[in-house]
Design an enzyme around this catalytic site. Structure first.
Site, PDB file in Angstrom:
ATOM      1  N   LYS A   1       0.861  -1.191   0.000  1.00 63.43           N
ATOM      2  CA  LYS A   1       0.000   0.000   0.000  1.00 63.43           C
ATOM      3  C   LYS A   1       0.893   1.235   0.000  1.00 63.43           C
ATOM      4  O   LYS A   1       1.927   1.245   0.682  1.00 63.43           O
ATOM      5  CB  LYS A   1      -0.917  -0.042   1.226  1.00 63.43           C
ATOM      6  CG  LYS A   1      -1.926   1.089   1.294  1.00 63.43           C
ATOM      7  CD  LYS A   1      -2.888   0.917   2.486  1.00 63.43           C
ATOM      8  CE  LYS A   1      -3.809   2.106   2.648  1.00 63.43           C
ATOM      9  NZ  LYS A   1      -4.760   1.958   3.775  1.00 63.43           N
TER      10      LYS A   1
ATOM     11  N   SER B   1      -9.824   2.489   3.052  1.00 62.08           N
ATOM     12  CA  SER B   1      -8.886   3.170   2.193  1.00 62.08           C
ATOM     13  C   SER B   1      -7.943   2.241   1.422  1.00 62.08           C
ATOM     14  O   SER B   1      -7.344   2.673   0.435  1.00 62.08           O
ATOM     15  CB  SER B   1      -8.048   4.144   3.023  1.00 62.08           C
ATOM     16  OG  SER B   1      -7.211   3.449   3.917  1.00 62.08           O
TER      17      SER B   1
ATOM     18  N   SER C   1     -10.042   0.085   7.261  1.00 63.38           N
ATOM     19  CA  SER C   1      -9.493   0.175   5.897  1.00 63.38           C
ATOM     20  C   SER C   1      -8.908  -1.099   5.311  1.00 63.38           C
ATOM     21  O   SER C   1      -8.599  -1.129   4.121  1.00 63.38           O
ATOM     22  CB  SER C   1      -8.433   1.264   5.844  1.00 63.38           C
ATOM     23  OG  SER C   1      -9.065   2.509   5.705  1.00 63.38           O
TER      24      SER C   1
HETATM   25  N1  GLN Z   1     -12.789   5.060   6.566  1.00 68.11           N
HETATM   26  C1  GLN Z   1     -12.210   5.425   7.813  1.00 68.11           C
HETATM   27  C2  GLN Z   1     -11.704   6.838   7.735  1.00 68.11           C
HETATM   28  O1  GLN Z   1     -11.983   7.454   6.778  1.00 68.11           O
HETATM   29  C3  GLN Z   1     -11.111   4.472   8.157  1.00 68.11           C
HETATM   30  C4  GLN Z   1      -9.884   4.673   7.372  1.00 68.11           C
HETATM   31  C5  GLN Z   1      -8.790   3.745   7.726  1.00 68.11           C
HETATM   32  O2  GLN Z   1      -8.998   2.713   8.356  1.00 68.11           O
HETATM   33  N2  GLN Z   1      -7.605   4.116   7.339  1.00 68.11           N
HETATM   34  O3  GLN Z   1     -11.057   7.333   8.590  1.00 68.11           O
END
Ligand code: GLN
Length: 486
Positions: A78, A153, A177
């Protein structure tokens, strides 16, 4: 659809590699062929280096003694995890041109097993989002339906694994995410316990929540990768000295003796009826396997999203203060003095969602509001953790949907941050409590979109999660279905 080595799992390829039935170069060529065929539609990656990958594959093939369980196999990274010499941008303009001078510990560990880090996958900018739409590099498409998002994400990693563009990938999970995109793409996604995997070399979003974990095609691959990634690291003071079990040996132990909890707070009115049907089916599978399914309570669940968005934004506002045009990446081209340079760089370098979070987080930490927001959220976090401690007195693991809906359309939630934030309603509590969670494919909607089942476990009890997930996988074949990408 063309047959490819890319449709095999890590453990299958690793067997073939050990038996010398395939070479690393063959795997790499299969991967490059797939990229050519499908990457233009899916856009799972931000960047990769074809020449370097071929070169590394050749080097692996030239070694007589294979020295690790991932020998010669490519793993996708990632774009938030540092690989020495490889541009790493968190899908943000502000980090464009940033080349880390060192490797993250997870990268060292994968390489230690002979893996080849191949490509950086697309993601929401600084991992802030649930759809991979906030990336500076454009949206990633869901291989099951190219008009839909892969979740986020870690959407690039999940789409790569689902679309046959990666055998397995790294993801990070601050509020869901890894698990949410895994669910939306029909993959397995594992968020380890906070402290299980070193974050040295992970670019920080919310430091008290971030964890690195694998996104894979099946549970055995998740076990294989966790075994490699987990363990104490003196370079990360939050990584704990807890013994790492040989997870793969636990998989086949069976689950007959187990009790699984169903929290009624997770079966709410906003839950997509098709998700509910698939989860109900999954519960039946477990009952048929001889497991006792009991009801449990997690009464503070309703405060999880609010608590998370205070803590995560506050920590992000602090972590992201370092991007000022001096030390990392991008600097605005025109400015009149130093303060103006900071101002211009941050105005032009960050996207709208990241700015929203920095503003929210700065507000929550400001004097006069700290007690009302940050401190209160910390207290709520403790209560949420205690909810789980209570619940685990009655059961070994907890079953929930991973996401309230299947993959949603690209653009559908972008103008409505609150609806987007609610995508994480079932995943966030695990981060707040620090406990591990896994999402596994458990069915499909009428439109053919994957549904994910989430299993939550006690601190450092990934072995039970993996065993529970594996038993389900053995009894079903959802994980074997692959999307047709045109
Ligand atoms: N969707 C969540 C956020 O926007 C979690 C993101 C994540 O786990 N990096 O913060």
């Amino acid at each position: 659809m063309s047959e490819s080595l890319m449709d095999l799992t890590l453990h299958e390829l690793s067997e073939l590699m050990r038996a010398r039935k395939i070479s690393s170069l063959e795997v790499m060529q299969a991967k490059l062929a797939r990229l050519k065929e499908r990457e233009p539609q899916i856009h799972a990656y931000i960047r990769w280096d074809e020449k370097a990958a071929i070169e590394e594959a050749r080097q692996r093939d030239n070694v007589q003694d294979h020295q690790g369980s991932l020998w010669g196999l490519p793993i996708a990274n990632k774009d938030i995890i540092c690989v020495e010499g490889v541009e790493t941008s968190c899908a943000s303009k502000i980090l464009s041109g940033y080349i880390p001078p060192y490797n993250a510990t997870v990268v060292e560990r994968l390489r230690g097993e002979g893996a080849i880090l191949f490509g950086n996958t697309n993601m929401d900018e600084f991992a802030m989002g649930s759809s991979t739409e906030t990336s500076h590099f454009g949206v990633t498409r869901n291989p099951w339906d190219l008009t839909r998002t892969p979740g986020g994400s870690s959407g690039g990693s999940a789409a790569a694994v689902a679309g046959g563009l990666a055998i397995a990938a790294l993801g990070t999970d601050t509020g869901g995410s890894i698990r949410q995109p895994a669910a939306l793409c029909g993959c397995v996604g594992l968020k380890p316990t906070y402290g299980r995997v070193s974050r040295y070399g992970l670019i920080a979003f919310a430091s008290s929540l971030d964890q690195i974990g694998p996104i894979t095609q099946d549970v055995e691959d998740a076990a294989l990768l966790l075994e490699i990634l987990a363990g104490h690291d003196s370079k990360d003071s939050t990584s704990l000295k807890v013994e790492v079990p040989r997870y793969r040996e636990h998989l086949k132990k069976g689950i007959r003796d187990m009790k699984l909890g169903l929290p009624k707070e997770y079966f709410i009115s906003g839950l997509d009826p098709q998700v509910k049907v698939a989860i109900d089916e999954a519960i039946k599978v477990y009952t048929n396997l001889g497991v006792e399914v009991v009801e449990c309570q997690l009464p503070y669940t309703e405060y999880a999203v609010a608590t998370y968005y205070v803590l995560a934004t506050a920590q992000a506002s602090s972590n992201l203060a370092r991007y000022d045009g001096v030390q990392y990446g991008y600097r605005a081209p025109n400015f009149s003095n130093l303060v103006d340079m900071y101002f211009e760089t941050r105005s032009l370098g960050f996207g709208p969602e990241v700015k929203r979070r920095i503003i929210l987080g700065t507000y929550a930490l400001s004097s006069g509001y700290y007690d009302a927001y940050y401190l209160k959220a910390q207290k709520m976090r403790t209560l949420i953790r205690q909810d789980f401690e209570e619940a685990f007195k009655k059961c070994d693991a907890i079953l929930t949907p991973t996401s309230p809906s299947c993959a949603f359309k690209i653009g559908e939630r972008m103008n409505d941050p609150l609806t987007m934030y609610l995508s994480d309603i079932f995943t966030i509590s695990a981060n707040l409590a620090g406990i591990p969670g896994i999402s596994i494919p458990c069915g499909f909607s009428k439109e053919g979109l994957p549904v994910g089942l989430q299993i939550l476990g006690k601190h450092f009890d990934e072995a039970t999660l993996l065993r529970t997930a594996y038993a389900f996988e053995q009894a079903t074949d959802h994980h074997k279905r692959k999307p047709v990408v045109r």
